[in-house]
Design an enzyme around this catalytic site. Structure first.
Site, short mmCIF file in Angstrom:
data_model
loop_
_atom_site.label_atom_id
_atom_site.label_comp_id
_atom_site.label_asym_id
_atom_site.label_seq_id
_atom_site.Cartn_x
_atom_site.Cartn_y
_atom_site.Cartn_z
N ARG A 221 0.85 -1.19 0.00
CA ARG A 221 0.00 0.00 0.00
C ARG A 221 0.88 1.23 0.00
O ARG A 221 1.87 1.28 0.71
CB ARG A 221 -0.88 0.03 1.25
CG ARG A 221 -1.80 -1.15 1.30
CD ARG A 221 -2.37 -1.31 2.72
NE ARG A 221 -3.13 -2.54 2.78
CZ ARG A 221 -3.63 -3.06 3.89
NH1 ARG A 221 -3.44 -2.44 5.04
NH2 ARG A 221 -4.32 -4.17 3.84
N ASP B 127 0.77 5.38 0.86
CA ASP B 127 -0.03 6.33 1.65
C ASP B 127 -0.55 7.47 0.79
O ASP B 127 -0.08 7.68 -0.33
CB ASP B 127 0.82 6.91 2.78
CG ASP B 127 0.82 5.99 4.00
OD1 ASP B 127 -0.16 5.26 4.19
OD2 ASP B 127 1.81 6.03 4.75
N ARG C 291 10.43 7.44 4.79
CA ARG C 291 10.20 8.82 5.24
C ARG C 291 10.87 9.09 6.60
O ARG C 291 11.34 10.21 6.85
CB ARG C 291 8.70 9.10 5.29
CG ARG C 291 8.08 9.14 3.88
CD ARG C 291 6.56 9.06 3.89
NE ARG C 291 5.97 10.12 4.70
CZ ARG C 291 4.69 10.17 5.03
NH1 ARG C 291 3.85 9.21 4.63
NH2 ARG C 291 4.23 11.16 5.74
#
Lengths: 265, 265
Positions: free
Chosen positions: A50, A52, A202
């Site tokens: 997935r 975001d 991140r």
């Protein structure tokens, strides 16, 4: 039933991420709607992972099973005609029965793009993090990043909440570069690994920039890694700089073995 | 009263062009609103020329007169803090009294970006024309374009309706290039001239692509020019591929002459 494998690019700006949710458009839902329009069937698609909200893909891999006589190339064309301009199918191929885009993924590569010029780039604003605290020292960031390569427990770089068996991952490459595509104000961080924890890229980028603008020493990211504690790391970098570049799978065994003498090579 | 000159970049996608109109956001109106927020005064700004809806600027030049003690650099910072992310002030300087960004412009350069790959680029879709009729021969386009350089009546490449005294313009350079920024699927056309008629770049590009994909011979654009008739030319290329790159003005006379002996050069 046939199994198809798509390579998909998308601009994540206007999507609430990959996974279907109520009330906001997602990549998964948009793809399933286009497939239903083409085939008249509801098809469930599965991705390598997935992404975001706001995260982009240059080469997301998606698989689905379908009853259809359309060729993979027919699917590619028909999907591109029915998807919004923010999504494109780059490639469509037949996959072996039982292909599972999440479980069978061997490696993934992500790119994170930072713009550290003093004035925002209006044409890249959806596709980078505009870092305004100072100019980044990309060479120092590369030296600080190198100890993260290898097999480690990356729990310091994981946002909790996603299910996983272990927080150990193997990073094959971590590369910091200034000046990509001739743009002096762009610093890119690319990471290739056998898998990524939730928000791992991140969190690593948010840690490396602290070294890059001089707020932390070069040894700090290695200390953060060793701490195995999310609170030790820097902040999570914003989503719009992140791109899923590619996903590698095992080369499929050929269905029929050719005679060695028929080889032209 | 002081006169300020701004160099402005904007993503034209979400604007109804430069000029103020009712009901839709424009670049001019957005800039005037930000100036009013900063200074408390309503200020009328003037550009080197109007850009149409969807057309972008890398270096539009804007002038305005104002009663203020803020420095040009203060204006740049305050405007960037008050403008939307789709606009940025790159530079702000004091201009001589009477500076007129439209009348005093000596040269302008426009860039038009075409993507001729088979599959759309989701990240460039706002910033190029996706040309799907065939692969473009950039070298043939360059040969076809060269006769347009020089001083000519460009009325074949003008959409009627805009006021102008003459349709004669001087094109200083017209350059067709494939592979800009390392992107093999991008073809760019750059034109520098002492002025442009309404839709002139887009009409020239719409004509050159007919040569590029083989629908017309290389001699055709020169024939179109000679016809002095808009109906002779190709269609107007869409706005989202067009960028105003820069505008040149006469170098101002220095206010105080330095002694030649003080020169370091």
């Amino acid at each position: 039933m046939r199994t198809l494998k798509l390579t998909l690019a998308y601009d994540g700006t206007d999507f609430a991420g990959w996974q279907i949710q109520l009330g906001r458009p997602t990549v998964q839902q948009t793809l399933e709607t286009a497939l239903e329009k083409i085939t008249g069937q509801h098809v469930s698609v599965m991705a390598s992972g997935r992404t975001d909200a706001g995260v982009h893909a240059l080469g997301q891999v998606v698989g689905f099973r379908i009853e259809s006589r359309l060729s993979p190339e027919d699917f590619r064309r028909a999907l591109n005609a029915n998807l919004p301009p923010s999504m494109a199918v780059l490639d469509a191929v037949e996959a072996p029965d039982g292909f599972h885009p999440t479980r069978h993924a061997l490696r993934k590569r992500y790119r994170y793009v930072i713009h550290d010029g003093p004035i925002r780039d209006v044409f890249r604003r959806r596709y980078c993090w505009h870092f305004t605290y100072g100019t980044l020292d990309a060479a120092a960031m590369q030296r600080a990043a190198s100890p993260l390569a290898g097999t480690h427990d990356f729990s310091s770089f994981e946002t909790s909440g996603a299910p996983r068996k272990t927080s150990v991952r193997t990073v094959y490459a971590i590369e910091v570069e200034r000046g990509r595509a001739g743009e002096a104000n762009l610093v890119t961080v690319e990471i290739e690994a056998n898998g990524f924890l939730y928000n791992m890229v991140r969190a690593i980028v948010g840690t490396l920039v602290e070294v890059g603008w001089g707020a932390r020493p070069e040894a700090w990211p290695a200390e953060v890694l060793a701490a195995q504690n999310r609170r030790a790391a820097g902040r999570t970098a914003p989503p719009q700089g992140l791109f899923l570049v590619k996903v590698d799978y095992p080369t499929p065994e050929p269905a029929v073995c050719e005679s060695p003498t028929s080889s032209r090579d």
